[in-house]
Design a protein around this motif. Structure first.
Motif, mmCIF file in Angstrom:
data_model
loop_
_atom_site.group_PDB
_atom_site.id
_atom_site.type_symbol
_atom_site.label_atom_id
_atom_site.label_comp_id
_atom_site.label_asym_id
_atom_site.label_seq_id
_atom_site.Cartn_x
_atom_site.Cartn_y
_atom_site.Cartn_z
ATOM 1 N N VAL A 1 -4.934 27.506 43.237
ATOM 2 C CA VAL A 1 -5.966 28.138 42.411
ATOM 3 C C VAL A 1 -7.160 27.202 42.269
ATOM 4 C CG1 VAL A 1 -6.463 29.067 40.111
ATOM 5 C CG2 VAL A 1 -4.241 29.508 41.185
ATOM 6 N N VAL B 1 -10.128 29.403 37.149
ATOM 7 C CA VAL B 1 -9.499 30.351 36.229
ATOM 8 C C VAL B 1 -10.556 30.814 35.233
ATOM 9 C CG1 VAL B 1 -7.718 30.691 34.480
ATOM 10 C CG2 VAL B 1 -7.267 29.201 36.433
ATOM 11 N N GLY C 1 -4.338 26.227 36.488
ATOM 12 C CA GLY C 1 -4.179 27.352 37.405
ATOM 13 C C GLY C 1 -2.748 27.746 37.682
#
Length: 127
Positions: A103, A106, A56
């Motif tokens: 994050v 993805v 990420g």
């Protein structure tokens, strides 16, 4: 930005004497009035980037860099659409804008639709 930095609220002079200040705490500091504004957080951030690795770490292109990084830090969950997932170690660490710690998922979309072209064509989503 404040929500992503862990700042729960801040004082600003921006909305003094406007309808936005109505009902909010006003404080005078150094002979100037400020309004207390609470930071904004999001449950989800849906962000696009140019390149990512599987952890990420994100690299943006052009204006995607304006709010993408800020929203990644201010959201409880961040889902990222990337044009390319690179192998770990292939991204130059000096060009990574958002570190993977912000994050959660993805998703690679190698040929994304260009929103500006869709708008020009009048494409609409059916509900």
């Amino acid at each position: 930005r404040a929500g992503g930095a862990g700042i729960p609220a801040f004082y600003t002079a921006t909305s003094i004497h406007t309808p936005l200040a109505e009902g909010k705490e006003v404080r005078e500091i150094n002979n100037k009035k400020y309004v207390l504004e609470h930071a904004l957080k999001a449950d989800f951030a849906l962000v696009k980037c140019n390149k990512s690795d599987r952890y990420g770490n994100l690299i943006y292109h052009a204006t995607a860099r304006n709010f993408g990084p800020i929203m990644c830090t201010a959201a409880n969950k961040t889902l990222v659409q990337t044009k390319s997932i690179m192998d770990v170690g292939d991204l130059d660490p000096e060009t990574i804008i958002t570190p993977g710690i912000f994050v959660h998922k993805v998703i690679e979309v190698t040929e994304p639709k260009d929103e500006s072209q869709l708008v020009e064509k009048g494409v609409k989503y059916n509900s």
